[in-house]
Design a protein around this motif. Structure first.
Motif, mmCIF file in Angstrom:
data_model
loop_
_atom_site.group_PDB
_atom_site.id
_atom_site.type_symbol
_atom_site.label_atom_id
_atom_site.label_comp_id
_atom_site.label_asym_id
_atom_site.label_seq_id
_atom_site.Cartn_x
_atom_site.Cartn_y
_atom_site.Cartn_z
ATOM 1 N N ILE A 142 0.838 -1.205 0.000
ATOM 2 C CA ILE A 142 0.000 0.000 0.000
ATOM 3 C C ILE A 142 0.872 1.253 0.000
ATOM 4 C CG2 ILE A 142 -1.630 1.342 1.393
ATOM 5 C CD1 ILE A 142 -2.830 -1.353 2.287
ATOM 6 N N LYS A 143 1.928 1.240 0.772
ATOM 7 C CA LYS A 143 2.813 2.405 0.867
ATOM 8 C C LYS A 143 3.468 2.730 -0.465
ATOM 9 C CE LYS A 143 6.771 4.206 3.462
ATOM 10 N NZ LYS A 143 7.750 3.932 4.550
ATOM 11 N N ILE A 144 3.944 1.718 -1.181
ATOM 12 C CA ILE A 144 4.686 1.977 -2.420
ATOM 13 C C ILE A 144 3.767 2.219 -3.614
ATOM 14 C CG2 ILE A 144 6.712 0.687 -1.649
ATOM 15 C CD1 ILE A 144 5.835 -1.665 -3.324
ATOM 16 N N THR A 145 2.499 1.875 -3.498
ATOM 17 C CA THR A 145 1.585 2.028 -4.637
ATOM 18 C C THR A 145 0.674 3.238 -4.537
ATOM 19 O OG1 THR A 145 -0.035 0.542 -3.575
ATOM 20 C CG2 THR A 145 1.542 -0.449 -5.131
ATOM 21 N N THR A 146 0.569 3.858 -3.382
ATOM 22 C CA THR A 146 -0.399 4.938 -3.183
ATOM 23 C C THR A 146 -0.228 6.071 -4.188
ATOM 24 O OG1 THR A 146 -0.646 4.450 -0.832
ATOM 25 C CG2 THR A 146 -1.254 6.654 -1.546
ATOM 26 N N ALA A 147 1.025 6.461 -4.463
ATOM 27 C CA ALA A 147 1.267 7.592 -5.362
ATOM 28 C C ALA A 147 1.884 7.174 -6.682
ATOM 29 C CB ALA A 147 2.170 8.615 -4.665
ATOM 30 N N ASP A 148 1.894 5.887 -6.988
ATOM 31 C CA ASP A 148 2.577 5.400 -8.189
ATOM 32 C C ASP A 148 1.578 5.033 -9.282
ATOM 33 O OD1 ASP A 148 5.109 4.450 -9.488
ATOM 34 O OD2 ASP A 148 3.990 2.564 -9.502
ATOM 35 N N ASN A 149 1.732 5.626 -10.468
ATOM 36 C CA ASN A 149 0.845 5.322 -11.613
ATOM 37 C C ASN A 149 -0.636 5.370 -11.220
ATOM 38 O OD1 ASN A 149 2.301 4.506 -14.226
ATOM 39 N ND2 ASN A 149 3.472 3.415 -12.666
ATOM 40 N N ARG A 150 -1.006 6.379 -10.479
ATOM 41 C CA ARG A 150 -2.357 6.437 -9.925
ATOM 42 C C ARG A 150 -3.421 6.438 -11.014
ATOM 43 N NH1 ARG A 150 -3.428 10.585 -5.203
ATOM 44 N NH2 ARG A 150 -5.300 9.307 -5.175
ATOM 45 N N ARG A 151 -3.237 7.274 -12.034
ATOM 46 C CA ARG A 151 -4.284 7.393 -13.049
ATOM 47 C C ARG A 151 -4.489 6.088 -13.794
ATOM 48 N NH1 ARG A 151 -4.729 11.895 -17.934
ATOM 49 N NH2 ARG A 151 -6.697 11.103 -18.790
ATOM 50 N N LEU A 152 -3.385 5.422 -14.165
ATOM 51 C CA LEU A 152 -3.499 4.162 -14.891
ATOM 52 C C LEU A 152 -4.290 3.137 -14.100
ATOM 53 C CD1 LEU A 152 -2.738 2.153 -17.154
ATOM 54 C CD2 LEU A 152 -0.603 1.702 -15.897
ATOM 55 N N PHE A 153 -3.926 2.923 -12.847
ATOM 56 C CA PHE A 153 -4.592 1.889 -12.069
ATOM 57 C C PHE A 153 -5.995 2.300 -11.633
ATOM 58 C CE2 PHE A 153 -0.194 0.405 -11.746
ATOM 59 C CZ PHE A 153 -0.385 -0.944 -11.992
ATOM 60 N N GLN A 154 -6.230 3.591 -11.445
ATOM 61 C CA GLN A 154 -7.591 4.051 -11.173
ATOM 62 C C GLN A 154 -8.512 3.729 -12.334
ATOM 63 O OE1 GLN A 154 -6.900 8.201 -10.380
ATOM 64 N NE2 GLN A 154 -6.800 7.927 -8.159
ATOM 65 N N GLU A 155 -8.021 3.945 -13.555
ATOM 66 C CA GLU A 155 -8.837 3.685 -14.739
ATOM 67 C C GLU A 155 -9.080 2.196 -14.928
ATOM 68 O OE1 GLU A 155 -6.826 5.638 -17.915
ATOM 69 O OE2 GLU A 155 -7.551 7.633 -17.358
ATOM 70 N N ILE A 156 -8.058 1.383 -14.713
ATOM 71 C CA ILE A 156 -8.234 -0.060 -14.852
ATOM 72 C C ILE A 156 -9.223 -0.580 -13.807
ATOM 73 C CG2 ILE A 156 -7.065 -2.291 -14.676
ATOM 74 C CD1 ILE A 156 -4.563 -0.913 -15.791
ATOM 75 N N LEU A 157 -9.095 -0.106 -12.570
ATOM 76 C CA LEU A 157 -10.034 -0.494 -11.515
ATOM 77 C C LEU A 157 -11.455 -0.091 -11.888
ATOM 78 C CD1 LEU A 157 -10.753 -1.495 -8.657
ATOM 79 C CD2 LEU A 157 -10.101 0.779 -7.801
ATOM 80 N N ALA A 158 -11.634 1.104 -12.412
ATOM 81 C CA ALA A 158 -12.975 1.578 -12.780
ATOM 82 C C ALA A 158 -13.576 0.732 -13.895
ATOM 83 C CB ALA A 158 -12.913 3.048 -13.200
ATOM 84 N N GLU A 159 -12.787 0.361 -14.900
ATOM 85 C CA GLU A 159 -13.313 -0.437 -16.013
ATOM 86 C C GLU A 159 -13.726 -1.830 -15.542
ATOM 87 O OE1 GLU A 159 -14.035 0.940 -18.718
ATOM 88 O OE2 GLU A 159 -12.782 2.727 -18.723
ATOM 89 N N PHE A 160 -12.868 -2.494 -14.764
ATOM 90 C CA PHE A 160 -13.242 -3.803 -14.242
ATOM 91 C C PHE A 160 -14.497 -3.699 -13.375
ATOM 92 C CE2 PHE A 160 -8.862 -5.590 -14.985
ATOM 93 C CZ PHE A 160 -9.263 -6.777 -15.576
#
Length: 284
Positions: free
Chosen positions: A83-101
């Protein structure tokens, strides 16, 4: 515990770790590993399948435990560290993938399976260029990375989906044994099964098995991308006079019923890609 993000409600069987809701990567893991409920308003989809394996299986671990086990085996970090290393990393990409799924699961629960397919295809297009780049960005072998990238681009002109196809066939991200493993698509439970079977087998030749008696087909993981793109192109494009053998509504009779059967395979295919690339990116 529950919270909302980008119009989607997420529910979990236990309290989330600190700051977990700020990591789209962590929430994505929970959803794809079968450890979350996804919904909007009164619609709730209980995602209980472990989509990290091909073919997918029922998740047998408790929610938080399944994520801990996956991270330990595939990433080598604790939940808090992830969680610590991913919170600010590639946020937009993973937010969009999460939203599509997530929108795929909501549409599936509503029975809008053709719409659900669109969300899956949007996920594919989002992954097709970014996934190879994510993979190569983590490589410590400069010469090897250069040669692999040169091999991907040397043919040229194929677009991002062709880039993804060639990348998968390199066998760097997905184990070659998995690439060769088939999954079955069974149309027999549907009263329109014969129509569905004819629609795909007359337009796609990459099946390892096509049984007209049982109305079943099997396709290896490496060839699912081709089937995925074929169905999208032949059903959602119906332009006359282009010489293509498109799939009309008359061919299927019930498009939602067809995509209800097909979507499970495509969702599993994309989840394996997503989770494998995520594990690779954050692996110690």
């Amino acid at each position: 515990m529950s919270f909302s993000l980008d119009g989607i409600d997420y529910s979990f069987s236990s309290r989330l770790p600190k700051n977990a809701e700020r990591s789209s990567q962590y929430i994505l893991l929970r959803v794809l590993l079968g450890a979350a409920d996804v919904g909007r308003g009164a619609v709730r989809f209980k995602q209980s399948m472990d989509l990290s394996v091909w073919p997918a299986i029922k998740q047998s671990s408790r929610g938080a435990g399944s994520v801990r086990a996956y991270l330990s085996a595939n990433v080598g970090v604790s939940v808090d560290e992830f969680i610590k290393i991913t919170t600010a990393d590639n946020r937009r990409l993973f937010q969009e993938i999460l939203a599509e799924f997530s929108n795929y699961f909501v549409a599936t629960q509503r029975g809008a399976h053709a719409t659900a397919f669109v969300y899956l295809y949007r996920t594919l297009e989002r992954l097709s260029f970014s996934l190879p780049l994510l993979y190569f960005s983590t490589s410590s072998d400069f010469v090897g990375t250069f040669n692999d990238l040169k091999a991907l681009f040397k043919e040229g002109g194929g677009g991002d989906l062709d880039l993804l196809r060639k990348f998968l066939l390199q066998g760097k991200l997905i184990d070659p044994l998995v690439l060769s493993m088939p999954r079955r698509m069974d149309f027999s439970p549907s009263p329109n099964g014969a129509r569905f079977y004819a629609a795909v087998t007359s337009r796609f030749t990459g099946f390892t098995l096509a049984d007209p008696t049982r109305l079943q087909v099997e396709v290896e993981y490496r060839r699912v991308l081709g089937l995925f793109v074929m169905i999208r192109n032949r059903f959602f494009h119906l332009r006359s006079g282009d010489g293509q053998k498109n799939i009309s509504s008359r061919d299927l009779h019930d498009a939602d019923e067809f995509f209800c059967i097909a979507n499970e395979m495509f969702c599993n295919f994309l989840a394996v890609l997503t989770l494998s690339s995520t594990a690779r990116k954050y692996r110690k």
